[in-house]
Enzyme design. Structure first.
Site, PDB file in Angstrom:
ATOM      1  N   HIS A   1      41.269  53.428  13.275  1.00  0.00           N
ATOM      2  CA  HIS A   1      41.197  53.102  12.437  1.00  0.00           C
ATOM      3  C   HIS A   1      39.759  53.070  11.165  1.00  0.00           C
ATOM      4  O   HIS A   1      39.092  51.886  12.544  1.00  0.00           O
ATOM      5  CB  HIS A   1      42.281  52.266  10.764  1.00  0.00           C
ATOM      6  CG  HIS A   1      42.219  52.035   9.546  1.00  0.00           C
ATOM      7  ND1 HIS A   1      41.147  52.128   8.678  1.00  0.00           N
ATOM      8  CD2 HIS A   1      42.987  53.280   8.410  1.00  0.00           C
ATOM      9  CE1 HIS A   1      40.773  52.842   7.585  1.00  0.00           C
ATOM     10  NE2 HIS A   1      41.960  53.420   7.129  1.00  0.00           N
TER      11      HIS A   1
ATOM     12  N   ASP B   1      44.638  45.378  16.017  1.00  0.00           N
ATOM     13  CA  ASP B   1      45.229  45.851  14.090  1.00  0.00           C
ATOM     14  C   ASP B   1      46.237  46.519  13.974  1.00  0.00           C
ATOM     15  O   ASP B   1      47.293  47.225  14.717  1.00  0.00           O
ATOM     16  CB  ASP B   1      44.408  47.572  14.289  1.00  0.00           C
ATOM     17  CG  ASP B   1      44.708  47.872  12.536  1.00  0.00           C
ATOM     18  OD1 ASP B   1      45.447  47.804  12.082  1.00  0.00           O
ATOM     19  OD2 ASP B   1      43.856  48.611  12.533  1.00  0.00           O
TER      20      ASP B   1
ATOM     21  N   GLN C   1      49.414  49.694  11.105  1.00  0.00           N
ATOM     22  CA  GLN C   1      50.565  50.378  11.225  1.00  0.00           C
ATOM     23  C   GLN C   1      52.325  49.562  12.170  1.00  0.00           C
ATOM     24  O   GLN C   1      53.014  50.648  12.323  1.00  0.00           O
ATOM     25  CB  GLN C   1      50.179  51.317  11.768  1.00  0.00           C
ATOM     26  CG  GLN C   1      49.620  52.749  10.974  1.00  0.00           C
ATOM     27  CD  GLN C   1      49.784  52.791   9.373  1.00  0.00           C
ATOM     28  OE1 GLN C   1      51.325  53.035   8.997  1.00  0.00           O
ATOM     29  NE2 GLN C   1      48.829  52.925   8.776  1.00  0.00           N
TER      30      GLN C   1
ATOM     31  N   LYS D   1      51.414  47.566   2.981  1.00  0.00           N
ATOM     32  CA  LYS D   1      52.314  48.759   3.740  1.00  0.00           C
ATOM     33  C   LYS D   1      53.634  48.284   4.594  1.00  0.00           C
ATOM     34  O   LYS D   1      54.399  48.408   5.222  1.00  0.00           O
ATOM     35  CB  LYS D   1      51.805  48.631   5.299  1.00  0.00           C
ATOM     36  CG  LYS D   1      50.083  49.815   4.914  1.00  0.00           C
ATOM     37  CD  LYS D   1      49.561  49.963   6.019  1.00  0.00           C
ATOM     38  CE  LYS D   1      47.753  50.320   5.319  1.00  0.00           C
ATOM     39  NZ  LYS D   1      47.587  51.664   4.833  1.00  0.00           N
TER      40      LYS D   1
ATOM     41  N   CYS E   1      40.907  58.285   6.783  1.00  0.00           N
ATOM     42  CA  CYS E   1      40.865  57.155   7.685  1.00  0.00           C
ATOM     43  C   CYS E   1      40.125  56.781   9.089  1.00  0.00           C
ATOM     44  O   CYS E   1      40.401  56.055   9.941  1.00  0.00           O
ATOM     45  CB  CYS E   1      40.834  56.092   6.777  1.00  0.00           C
ATOM     46  SG  CYS E   1      40.717  56.548   5.488  1.00  0.00           S
TER      47      CYS E   1
END
Ligand SMILES: Cc1ncc(COP(=O)(O)O)c(C=O)c1O
Length: 415
Positions: A130, A207, A210, A233, A373
């Protein structure tokens, strides 16, 4: 005929917790398939934040009175819940930020620019990141003269692990990778990536924007040195995020925000920092947000992260099957739902993804369209944009059927 998906969660009971599903969109029942952008919020989270503002609103860590003590207990209690949620060794390894983006920038500046990196040191990322895990490292390149390298993807959306081995050298100081791609859905072998990074003396930044909402995370087992995610999220509020850092790494990292709880003592022209994690939390923090995120974690724990994941695998498997029957549907990423998250990026013939999303909106179906993104990945895949449907605990196979029916309407419109 696609096989019927097993519904593992009691979705009607879950949906009843989310006030937003009481509304209609264009006179249709809302089908929300954009949780990868931001999830909906259960009333438990909304109520916890209202409760903070209505019953014990006060600043944390400084008030010597009941309201302030309660606010501090709840805020620090949220830190403990989050530490347990990702199996951190200690709550001191949890820093509250505003988002994944802020968390990754904090590592890039605090560890990279102000901390450990020297000119010529290499940072190894991947093409599937991202923007929030690309751009902070550009800053490190520009400010420190670091060298950026990237691992490419295979046609099936997995990382080229043999290329990772080639690019990883003793000049590599940071390896940074997403645990789950927000476009391809690929779940990357981060445990292996971190192990190999450590063998050359690099640290591994993960990261988990998600991943944290959907997978049981064990930072110690993964071997992550830093791991970032966002509350919004994962059923929590906006404006609250987390940076996990191994305590030794946090000791090596410099703070960015001066002021407030991050200081131990200040003199004219000099200051000493507080202990971790407080040295990274300058200024009045987002107390309501942290408390709301703690309750979101409670909510996910009550469902059970293994059940969250199983539900997602079932829905994704069903969706991949049902959608592949739609003429001109082209999906990106792995076809094995057990190796990917519940994020399906696709194109539909030459219909522009914005047109797909607009027509589905009239049907009450919310999906995402655009570059997500992830422009370097779009360039790599040679597409300007894709449509993207993403699932969470409140979605059902019937909603996948509505998506498929909606896509057939899109084709009719453009026939
Ligand atoms: C993989 C990934 N990383 C980082 C981010 C940035 O998250 P935030 O906007 O909450 O900072 C996102 C958001 O979509 C994402 O999907």
């Amino acid at each position: 005929m696609a096989k019927a998906a097993k519904v593992l969660l009691n979705v009607p009971a879950i949906k009843a917790d989310f006030p937003i599903f009481e509304r209609t969109v264009h006179d249709r029942r809302l089908v929300y398939l954009d949780s990868a952008a931001t999830s909906q919020k259960p009333k438990q989270v909304i109520d916890a934040m209202t409760d903070y503002y209505t019953r014990y609103n006060a600043n944390v860590h400084r008030a010597i009175y009941e309201l302030g003590e309660q606010a501090t207990r709840e805020y620090e209690g949220a830190r403990e819940k989050i530490a347990a949620f990702i199996q951190a060794k200690s709550p001191n390894e949890i820093i509250f930020t505003k988002s994944t983006t802020e968390s990754l920038n904090l590592v890039a500046y605090g560890y990279g620019v102000k901390g450990r990196l020297q000119k010529g040191d290499e940072i190894l990322g991947t093409v599937m990141e991202h923007h929030s895990n690309h751009v902070p490292w550009h800053f490190v390149k520009d400010l420190k003269g670091a060298v950026l390298k990237y691992v490419d993807v295979n046609e099936d959306g997995t990382l080229k692990m043999e290329q990772y081995d080639e690019l990883l050298t003793n000049r590599t100081k940071i390896v940074t990778v997403t645990l789950c791609s927000n476009v391809l859905g690929t779940i990357n072998p981060v445990k292996e990536i971190a192990k190999r990074a450590h063998e050359v003396g690099a640290v591994c930044v993960v990261d988990a924007a998600q991943a944290a909402p959907h997978l049981a995370i064990d930072v110690q087992d993964l071997g992550a040195d830093f791991l970032a995610f966002s509350g919004h999220k994962m059923l929590g509020p906006t404006g609250i995020g987390v940076l996990y850092g191994k305590e030794e790494r946090l000791q090596e990292m410099e703070p960015l925000m001066g002021g407030g709880e991050m200081i131990r003592e200040v003199h004219l022209g000099t200051a000493k920092w507080n202990d971790v994690p407080f040295k990274f939390e300058g200024g009045t923090p987002n107390m309501a947000g942290a408390i709301g995120l703690g309750v979101a974690v409670d909510y996910l724990n009550k469902i059970g992260m293994d059940n969250v994941r199983r539900h997602e695998v079932e829905l994704t498997e069903y969706a991949l099957e049902v959608l592949s029957d739609v003429k001109e549907f082209h999906g990106f990423g792995l076809t094995d739902a057990t190796r990917r998250g519940g994020v399906i990026s696709f194109t539909l013939g030459d219909v522009h993804p914005h047109d797909i999303a607009s027509i589905l909106d009239i049907e009450g179906i919310a999906i995402r369209s655009g570059h997500h993104c992830a422009q370097p990945l779009m360039e790599r895949l040679n597409v300007p944009a894709t449509a993207r449907a993403s699932f969470y605990v409140y979605n059902t196979p019937e909603e996948v059927d509505r998506l498929a029916a909606g896509l057939r309407k899109v084709l009719d419109v453009f026939a």
